[in-house]
Design a protein around this motif. Structure first.
Motif, PDB file in Angstrom:
ATOM      1  N   MET A   5       0.804  -1.220   0.000  1.00 14.58           N
ATOM      2  CA  MET A   5       0.000   0.000   0.000  1.00 14.58           C
ATOM      3  C   MET A   5       0.838   1.270   0.000  1.00 14.58           C
ATOM      4  O   MET A   5       0.326   2.339  -0.302  1.00 14.58           O
ATOM      5  CB  MET A   5      -0.919   0.016   1.223  1.00 14.58           C
ATOM      6  CG  MET A   5      -2.035  -1.012   1.172  1.00 14.58           C
ATOM      7  SD  MET A   5      -3.183  -0.784   2.545  1.00 14.58           S
ATOM      8  CE  MET A   5      -3.904   0.797   2.132  1.00 14.58           C
ATOM      9  N   VAL A   6       2.098   1.184   0.365  1.00 12.18           N
ATOM     10  CA  VAL A   6       2.946   2.367   0.482  1.00 12.18           C
ATOM     11  C   VAL A   6       4.268   2.147  -0.236  1.00 12.18           C
ATOM     12  O   VAL A   6       4.958   1.151   0.020  1.00 12.18           O
ATOM     13  CB  VAL A   6       3.231   2.710   1.962  1.00 12.18           C
ATOM     14  CG1 VAL A   6       4.037   4.005   2.051  1.00 12.18           C
ATOM     15  CG2 VAL A   6       1.939   2.824   2.764  1.00 12.18           C
ATOM     16  N   SER A 106       0.073   2.638  -4.352  1.00 14.66           N
ATOM     17  CA  SER A 106       1.202   2.693  -3.419  1.00 14.66           C
ATOM     18  C   SER A 106       2.032   3.947  -3.636  1.00 14.66           C
ATOM     19  O   SER A 106       2.576   4.517  -2.684  1.00 14.66           O
ATOM     20  CB  SER A 106       2.076   1.448  -3.574  1.00 14.66           C
ATOM     21  OG  SER A 106       2.806   1.467  -4.782  1.00 14.66           O
ATOM     22  N   THR A 109       0.033   6.896  -2.104  1.00 12.40           N
ATOM     23  CA  THR A 109       0.191   6.856  -0.651  1.00 12.40           C
ATOM     24  C   THR A 109       1.608   7.244  -0.250  1.00 12.40           C
ATOM     25  O   THR A 109       1.808   7.925   0.764  1.00 12.40           O
ATOM     26  CB  THR A 109      -0.146   5.453  -0.115  1.00 12.40           C
ATOM     27  OG1 THR A 109      -1.407   5.040  -0.625  1.00 12.40           O
ATOM     28  CG2 THR A 109      -0.197   5.460   1.408  1.00 12.40           C
ATOM     29  N   GLU A 112       1.831  10.913  -0.168  1.00 13.59           N
ATOM     30  CA  GLU A 112       1.149  11.481   0.991  1.00 13.59           C
ATOM     31  C   GLU A 112       1.972  11.292   2.262  1.00 13.59           C
ATOM     32  O   GLU A 112       2.118  12.221   3.066  1.00 13.59           O
ATOM     33  CB  GLU A 112      -0.226  10.825   1.143  1.00 13.59           C
ATOM     34  CG  GLU A 112      -1.183  11.159  -0.002  1.00 13.59           C
ATOM     35  CD  GLU A 112      -2.443  10.314   0.017  1.00 13.59           C
ATOM     36  OE1 GLU A 112      -2.430   9.262   0.694  1.00 13.59           O
ATOM     37  OE2 GLU A 112      -3.434  10.701  -0.630  1.00 13.59           O
ATOM     38  N   VAL A 113       2.499  10.086   2.443  1.00 16.43           N
ATOM     39  CA  VAL A 113       3.325   9.831   3.622  1.00 16.43           C
ATOM     40  C   VAL A 113       4.593  10.676   3.570  1.00 16.43           C
ATOM     41  O   VAL A 113       5.038  11.220   4.584  1.00 16.43           O
ATOM     42  CB  VAL A 113       3.666   8.331   3.727  1.00 16.43           C
ATOM     43  CG1 VAL A 113       4.673   8.083   4.853  1.00 16.43           C
ATOM     44  CG2 VAL A 113       2.410   7.509   3.953  1.00 16.43           C
TER      45      VAL A 113
END
Length: 343
Positions: A5-6, A106, A109, A112-113
Motif C-alpha cells: 500500500m505504500v 502505493s 500513498t 502522501e506519507v
C-alpha cells in the motif's frame, strides 16, 4: 521499497526533499553539536535514574545524531514496521487492488506519507524509536535543535542538555520497562484485527475530507479514520502516550534546575513555541493531530505530578509493573481514579 500500500522509497525521497537541510552551520560547529548531544544523552541516563528510580538495561539502544533526511529514513522504517499488520489486513481482502492499480495506489500513498514526513522532519527535535531491532534507538535531530535554540535565543549548551533529558527519559522508559514496546505493537495488531477492508476506501475518503475542512467534531485525521471499536484502542494508546510524554516533561522540569541554569527561561519560551507559528502551521498541527500531541504533554504531566505529590515516586512507579497498571485516557484526566484502582 514498497509494502503493497505504500511506496516507502518514494516517501523517503519526497520527505527528504520537502524537509530541506535546516540552518547553515560550519563543519567545526557541527562536529561540536554532534558530540555535545551524544555527551548530553549519556549524561542524562544517570540523571533520569536518580530522579525516577527507573534503572535502564545496559545501553543497547544506540544514540544517533541525524539530519532531517536521516530522521525521514528512520521514521519510514519505523512506520513500515508498525503499520505492517494494518497493511497486511487491507491487502488481504478480495477487493484489494492488484497489478497497476496497486502500484499507482502505493505511489500515491507514498507521496502522501512523504509529505507528512517532510513536514514533521522540520519540527522534531528527537525521539526514541522503540521498534527498531534489537532494542530501539535514540534519534537526535541536530539541525532542528540548532534551529530552535537560535529561534528561542536561549543558551545552546543548556538547551541541548534539556532536549537530551527528555529524549533519554523515553529511552529509559522503554529499556527499564521491556514489555512496553511489545504492548504498543500489540495495540497496532488490535487495530488491524478490527479493520474491514471492504468499503474502507470510500468511507475513509469522506471522513478524511471532513477532518481537513474542520468537521463538526473538530477531530484530527486520526479521529476521522477511526471506527468506534478502533477509537477504544486509540484511547488506550492515548493514555499510554500521555503517560510517557508527561513523565518525560516532569523529569525535564524536575532534573533541569540542578543541572541547567537557564531551564526556567527555556521552558517558558519553548511552551510558547509549542502552540505553533503561522496559520498554515496551526492548520497542519490540527489536521494531523499534533494539537492532541501537545495536550498529551500537558495532561500527562498533570497526571504524573498529581500521583507523585500524593503517593510519592516509588508508589507512582507501580504504573510500570504491567499493562494492567497503565492509566486509561479517562484516568489521565482523573489521577485519583488511577490511584484508587492501582494503589
Amino acid at each position: 521499497m514498497s509494502t503493497g500500500m505504500v511506496d516507502w522509497s518514494l516517501a523517503v525521497s519526497v520527505g527528504s526533499r520537502l524537509a530541506g537541510e535546516g540552518p547553515q552551520i560550519g563543519r567545526a560547529e557541527a562536529d561540536t553539536v554532534v558530540q555535545e548531544l551524544r555527551d548530553g544523552a549519556n549524561r542524562s541516563t544517570g540523571l533520569v535514574r536518580d530522579f525516577t528510580g527507573l534503572v535502564a538495561a545496559d545501553r543497547t539502544a544506540p544514540i544517533l545524531v541525524v539530519d532531517r533526511a536521516g530522521w525521514v529514513q528512520a521514521n519510514a522504517d519505523g512506520f513500515a514496521t508498525v503499520l505492517a499488520p494494518v497493511v497486511d489486513k487491507l491487502t488481504s481482502g478480495s477487493k484489494a487492488p492488484t497489478g497497476l492499480a496497486r502500484t499507482v495506489g502505493s505511489r500515491i500513498t507514498g507521496l502522501e506519507v512523504g509529505a507528512l514526513l517532510g513536514f514533521m522532519a522540520g519540527k522534531v527535535l528527537g525521539q526514541f524509536d522503540p521498534f527498531h531491532a534489537p532494542a530501539g534507538r535514540l534519534l537526535l535531530v541536530a539541525p532542528n535543535i540548532v534551529h530552535v535554540e537560535r529561534e528561542l535565543d536561549v543558551d545552546p549548551h543548556d538547551f541541548r542538555l534539556w532536549v537530551c533529558l527528555h529524549e533519554e527519559t523515553h529511552r529509559v522508559q522503554f529499556t527499564a520497562v521491556p514489555w512496553m514496546a511489545d504492548h504498543l505493537l500489540g495495540e497496532m495488531h488490535a487495530i488491524a484485527d478490527s479493520l474491514e477492508p471492504s468499503g474502507m476506501l470510500e468511507d475513509g475518503v469522506g471522513r478524511l475530507a471532513q477532518a481537513l475542512k474542520g468537521g463538526k467534531d473538530g477531530g484530527s485525521l486520526v479521529d476521522a479514520m477511526s471506527t468506534p471499536e478502533q477509537k477504544e484502542i486509540i484511547d488506550r494508546v492515548t493514555g499510554v502516550m500521555s503517560l510517557l510524554e508527561g513523565h518525560a516533561d516532569v523529569v525535564m522540569d524536575g532534573v533541569g534546575p540542578s543541572v541547567i541554569p537557564s531551564v526556567a527561561s527555556i521552558r517558558k519560551r519553548f511552551n510558547k513555541r509549542r502552540k505553533g507559528v503561522g496559520v498554515l502551521d496551526r492548520f497542519l498541527r490540527r489536521a494531523l493531530g499534533l494539537d492532541a500531541k501537545m495536550a498529551q504533554y500537558r495532561d500527562g504531566a498533570k497526571f504524573v505530578r498529581a500521583v507523585v505529590d500524593k503517593a510519592g515516586m516509588d508508589e507512582f512507579n507501580a504504573v510500570w509493573a504491567g499493562p494492567e497498571n497503565l492509566p486509561s485516557k479517562g484516568e489521565i484526566a482523573d489521577p485519583q481514579a488511577w490511584i484508587t484502582r492501582v494503589l
